[in-house]
Design an enzyme around this catalytic site. Structure first.
Site, PDB file in Angstrom:
ATOM      1  N   LEU A 199     -53.849 -13.090  70.347  1.00  0.00           N
ATOM      2  CA  LEU A 199     -55.132 -13.047  69.651  1.00  0.00           C
ATOM      3  C   LEU A 199     -55.431 -11.710  68.989  1.00  0.00           C
ATOM      4  CD1 LEU A 199     -57.379 -14.804  72.340  1.00  0.00           C
ATOM      5  CD2 LEU A 199     -55.937 -15.859  70.605  1.00  0.00           C
ATOM      6  N   ASP A 200     -55.212 -10.627  69.722  1.00  0.00           N
ATOM      7  CA  ASP A 200     -55.685  -9.318  69.279  1.00  0.00           C
ATOM      8  C   ASP A 200     -55.203  -8.902  67.894  1.00  0.00           C
ATOM      9  OD1 ASP A 200     -56.739  -9.444  71.766  1.00  0.00           O
ATOM     10  OD2 ASP A 200     -55.765  -7.649  72.564  1.00  0.00           O
TER      11      ASP A 200
ATOM     12  N   HIS B 193     -54.368 -13.914  77.158  1.00  0.00           N
ATOM     13  CA  HIS B 193     -55.680 -13.644  76.587  1.00  0.00           C
ATOM     14  C   HIS B 193     -55.665 -12.543  75.537  1.00  0.00           C
ATOM     15  CE1 HIS B 193     -54.837 -11.226  80.144  1.00  0.00           C
ATOM     16  NE2 HIS B 193     -55.439 -10.250  79.511  1.00  0.00           N
ATOM     17  N   CYS B 194     -54.544 -11.840  75.355  1.00  0.00           N
ATOM     18  CA  CYS B 194     -54.534 -10.663  74.481  1.00  0.00           C
ATOM     19  C   CYS B 194     -53.530 -10.753  73.329  1.00  0.00           C
ATOM     20  CB  CYS B 194     -54.240  -9.406  75.303  1.00  0.00           C
ATOM     21  SG  CYS B 194     -55.588  -8.914  76.392  1.00  0.00           S
ATOM     22  N   ILE B 195     -52.252 -10.801  73.655  1.00  0.00           N
ATOM     23  CA  ILE B 195     -51.221 -10.618  72.633  1.00  0.00           C
ATOM     24  C   ILE B 195     -51.271 -11.669  71.524  1.00  0.00           C
ATOM     25  CG2 ILE B 195     -48.737 -10.348  72.213  1.00  0.00           C
ATOM     26  CD1 ILE B 195     -48.456  -9.341  75.044  1.00  0.00           C
TER      27      ILE B 195
END
Length: 377
Positions: free
Chosen positions: A275-276, A271-273
């Site tokens: 996209l962020d 959910h993070c790497i």
């Protein structure tokens, strides 16, 4: 007004509302309830609301026993009635921030949550955004929406940003022992956010602004994305040089300073790497700045599924077999071990590529009962 809310926080008499009861919101709600606050979770998903109110957890990291005890004691409840936001002293936004296909930030969930708060905003509330987003979102997007009510953040309510740092299924680090970063739109908002989170985590780090707090999260995950891309490229280099990349990394990691080991894989997921860094890249493009490291890292990491499939093809060829109709087992399809989360999992890309080459594939993952590939929908 400031002294009143601060006193309520210090006495754990403030009511806390959390919008979004997913992998970020539910663990946070449980921690605040355990700290003595009365917590209400707000959800659009009726099944999650029913589950919580029936004292059952649907998040692996949150034991049902904890949820049951807190609900029984009146410290935790869930609702789909967002009018109840008016009764909260603190409101924390924990909603998803996905990317569109164009890799632009999709802030529609933040806007929807902010709009619900706007309709129920009252004087003296503290609003905290936790959803990962680009620098400027809190002040440029959330603040104007809330001030459409006629209330002003300088005198009527408080607004802050605190990036979530949840790592699902991490047995070592949870909310309590992971430092929390907070930044307010003004000094008083920063102080209140600091006081609030001090009840659920051992250390709170206050930065100068909401923009600084937003940037902290993006730096953390851009750092990881870029370093994973580097080691993935090193893996390709070692392949050409006929060297064992694992041997190289392990030997390099023996250096006690100046080196942090990262390991190659089929890409990046979760959910993070994945996209962020693109939130940051998008924001910088609006300022006529091209973030080359981010773009190169994305390009490198996205190449890995194809590289892995080609290695499978080459291995089969070496044994006198072809990929066509080959029976292959994919072990593990979630984006990391011990989770049931398929978001952005590179295993799905690998499976899609194998299917396109007419391989016969199956998979094993005790956390994932079913997988639907795009090519089979």
């Amino acid at each position: 007004m400031f002294n009143r809310l601060q006193s309520m926080l210090n006495d754990q008499k403030a009511s806390v509302g959390i919008i979004g009861l997913g992998y970020v919101g539910l663990p946070l709600a449980v921690e605040f309830a355990k700290a003595g606050f009365k917590v209400t979770g707000f959800e659009v998903d009726q099944s999650k609301v029913k589950s919580i109110n029936k004292r059952v957890s649907y998040i692996t990291d949150v034991p049902t026993e904890e949820v049951a005890g807190l609900v029984k004691n009146g410290k935790l409840s869930a609702t789909i009635d967002f009018r109840e936001l008016k009764k909260q002293d603190v409101i924390i936004i924990c909603v998803p921030t996905p990317l569109r296909k164009s890799k632009d930030p999709d802030v529609s969930y933040i806007i929807a949550a902010s709009d619900s708060i706007k309709k129920n905003l009252k004087k003296g509330q503290l609003i905290v955004l936790e959803s990962t987003t680009y620098p400027g979102t809190t002040k440029e997007l959330v603040l104007p929406l809330l001030e459409e009510t006629g209330l002003r953040s300088e005198k009527d309510f408080y607004l802050a940003f605190s990036p979530e740092r949840v790592d699902p299924s991490n047995p070592k680090f949870g909310i309590k022992n992971t430092p929390k970063v907070v930044g307010g739109t003004n000094q008083e908002a920063g102080i209140l956010a600091h006081d609030l989170y001090s009840y659920v985590t051992n250390k709170v780090v206050t930065v100068s602004s909401t923009e600084a707090a937003e940037m902290v999260k993006l730096l953390e995950n851009t750092f990881r994305a870029v370093n994973i891309a580097l080691v993935n490229e090193v893996a390709l280099m070692c392949d050409r040089l006929k060297l064992n990349v694992w041997e190289i990394i392990d030997a390099a990691a023996s250096k006690p300073f100046g080196f942090m080991p990262f390991y190659p894989g089929p890409g990046i997921g979760g959910h993070c790497i994945p996209l962020d860094p693109h939130y940051l890249s998008w924001k910088l493009k609006t300022l006529n700045f091209y973030s080359r490291f981010i773009e190169l890292a994305g390009e490198m990491n996205s190449r890995m599924p194809e590289y892995l499939v080609q290695k499978v093809v080459d291995t089969l060829n070496d044994k006198g077999k072809t990929i066509r109709k080959a029976k292959l087992l994919v072990v593990g399809v979630a984006y990391k071990k011990d989770v049931s989360d398929l978001r952005e999992s590179p295993a799905l890309d690998v499976m899609e590529l194998l299917v396109k080459r007419n391989a016969c594939i199956d998979y094993f993952d005790s956390y994932i009962p079913e997988v639907r590939l795009k090519s089979h929908t």
